[in-house]
Design a protein around this motif. Structure first.
Motif, mmCIF file in Angstrom:
data_model
loop_
_atom_site.group_PDB
_atom_site.id
_atom_site.type_symbol
_atom_site.label_atom_id
_atom_site.label_comp_id
_atom_site.label_asym_id
_atom_site.label_seq_id
_atom_site.Cartn_x
_atom_site.Cartn_y
_atom_site.Cartn_z
ATOM 1 N N UNK A 51 0.806 -1.218 0.000
ATOM 2 C CA UNK A 51 0.000 0.000 0.000
ATOM 3 C C UNK A 51 0.833 1.258 0.000
ATOM 4 N N UNK A 52 2.143 1.122 -0.310
ATOM 5 C CA UNK A 52 3.059 2.258 -0.260
ATOM 6 C C UNK A 52 3.914 2.308 -1.522
ATOM 7 N N UNK A 83 -0.471 10.886 -8.378
ATOM 8 C CA UNK A 83 -0.354 9.561 -8.988
ATOM 9 C C UNK A 83 -0.673 8.477 -7.953
ATOM 10 N N UNK A 84 -0.101 8.604 -6.769
ATOM 11 C CA UNK A 84 -0.362 7.635 -5.714
ATOM 12 C C UNK A 84 -1.831 7.556 -5.345
ATOM 13 N N UNK A 85 -2.480 8.715 -5.299
ATOM 14 C CA UNK A 85 -3.912 8.736 -4.984
ATOM 15 C C UNK A 85 -4.709 7.984 -6.041
ATOM 16 N N UNK A 86 -4.356 8.194 -7.314
ATOM 17 C CA UNK A 86 -5.035 7.479 -8.404
ATOM 18 C C UNK A 86 -4.802 5.974 -8.304
ATOM 19 N N UNK A 87 -3.618 5.588 -7.863
ATOM 20 C CA UNK A 87 -3.282 4.166 -7.742
ATOM 21 C C UNK A 87 -3.831 3.548 -6.462
ATOM 22 N N UNK A 88 -4.295 4.381 -5.541
ATOM 23 C CA UNK A 88 -4.829 3.886 -4.285
ATOM 24 C C UNK A 88 -3.762 3.459 -3.300
ATOM 25 N N UNK A 89 -2.590 4.118 -3.362
ATOM 26 C CA UNK A 89 -1.505 3.790 -2.427
ATOM 27 C C UNK A 89 -0.976 5.073 -1.788
ATOM 28 N N UNK A 245 1.262 1.272 -14.622
ATOM 29 C CA UNK A 245 0.266 1.766 -13.666
ATOM 30 C C UNK A 245 0.421 3.275 -13.451
ATOM 31 N N UNK A 246 1.663 3.750 -13.391
ATOM 32 C CA UNK A 246 1.892 5.192 -13.236
ATOM 33 C C UNK A 246 1.443 5.934 -14.490
#
Length: 273
Positions: A51-52, A83-89, A245-246
Motif C-alpha cells: 500500500x506504499x 499519482x499515488x492517490x489514483x493508484x490507491x496507495x 500503472x503510473x
C-alpha cells in the motif's frame, strides 16, 4: 531540466543542455550513476501489497521538491502524490542527494525517482521511464525593450550572463556570444537589468518559476528553442508493470485537469505537455 548553420547548432546544443535537469539549485545536473538493477521482482505487486509507493527525491530543488517549514512540497511532489492517490496507495518519500539518487534506486531503497529526471538515451539504456509530466525548452531572456535579439543566432557579438558550470554556457558561446561568468539565475538577471549584459540563456522553467514568485515585466523571453526536454518518473528496468500503472494514473490526471492545475500553481502555465 536542460540545443540550423548556426541556428541548427544552437538548437542542438540546447537540447543537450536541457537533458541534464535535476540537480539541486539548478536545472542542470550530473549524469546518472549506477544502472545495475536490484532484484526486486514484481515491483507493482510489492507496492500494491504494501500500500506504499516509495519515492526518491531531493527535497532541496525548488520549485520541484523542497521544504516549506517541515513540509515537503513542490511540483514533482504534488504530481507523484496525485499519482499515488489514483493508484490507491500512500506515497512515502526518501530524500536523497542527487549524486546518490540513482544508486538508491538501483539498491531498491525506493521504487521510483520523481525529481525532474530528464529522459535521454544514456539514461534510457539503464532505466525505465514513464510518460513525461514536464516539458521544457531553452530560452533567451532579455530586457523587455530589447528588439535586437530574436533567436539564438542573433546572440552573436552580444554579451550574455552564464554560469560556467551550466551547459547553457556552451550554448551561448557556440551562438557567438561573449559570456560574462555568473553564479546563477539571480546574478544573471541583476546584470541584465543593470544593462551590463544583453541576455541570458536558461531553462524556460527557471524563467517561469521566477516570474511566478516575483513577477517582473522588465524582462521577457526573446527566443525559445524548438527542441524540448522531457522529464518523467524513473524506475528500474524490472518495473514494467509499475511504469504502466503510473502511466495510467498520469493519463487520468491529464484527463481530469489535475496536471494542468498543479502546473499552473507553480509556473503560471501548463508545463506538463
Amino acid at each position: 531540466m536542460k540545443r540550423t548553420a548556426p541556428l541548427l547548432a544552437a538548437a542542438t546544443i540546447i537540447a543537450l543542455s536541457l537533458s541534464a535537469c535535476g540537480s539541486s539549485g539548478s536545472p542542470t545536473s550530473p549524469s546518472a550513476s549506477g544502472g545495475t538493477t536490484a532484484a526486486t521482482g514484481d515491483t507493482l505487486k510489492k507496492v500494491k501489497d504494501s500500500g506504499v509507493l516509495t519515492v526518491g527525491t531531493e527535497g532541496t530543488y525548488r520549485p520541484f521538491s523542497y521544504h516549506e517549514g517541515s513540509e515537503l512540497t513542490g511540483y514533482d511532489v504534488e504530481v507523484i502524490e496525485a499519482v499515488g492517490e489514483k493508484m490507491g496507495v500512500e506515497v512515502k518519500f526518501q530524500e536523497t542527494q542527487w549524486d546518490a539518487i540513482f544508486a538508491g534506486l538501483d539498491a531498491g531503497r525506493f521504487d521510483v525517482i520523481a525529481n525532474q529526471v530528464s529522459i535521454n538515451p544514456e539514461r534510457e539504456e539503464k532505466y525505465l521511464f514513464t510518460q513525461p509530466y514536464t516539458v521544457s525548452t531553452g530560452v533567451v531572456v532579455t530586457k523587455s525593450d530589447n528588439t535586437d535579439i530574436t533567436y539564438f543566432d542573433t546572440l552573436k557579438g552580444k554579451t550574455t550572463a552564464q554560469s560556467l558550470t551550466s551547459n547553457f554556457y556552451e550554448t551561448a558561446k557556440d551562438a557567438g556570444a561573449n559570456v560574462e561568468p555568473v553564479e546563477g539565475w539571480a546574478q544573471s538577471i541583476t546584470l541584465l537589468k543593470q544593462g551590463r549584459v544583453d541576455a541570458t540563456v536558461n531553462d524556460k522553467l527557471t524563467f517561469l518559476d521566477a516570474q511566478k514568485t516575483n513577477p517582473d515585466d522588465s524582462i521577457k523571453i526573446a527566443a525559445e528553442s524548438d527542441q524540448k526536454s522531457e522529464s518523467a518518473v524513473a524506475l528500474r528496468k524490472d518495473s514494467t508493470e509499475l511504469a504502466k500503472a503510473i502511466d495510467t494514473a498520469l493519463d487520468e490526471l491529464r484527463a481530469d485537469g489535475e496536471l494542468t492545475k498543479i502546473s499552473e500553481k507553480y509556473f503560471g502555465e501548463d508545463v506538463s505537455k
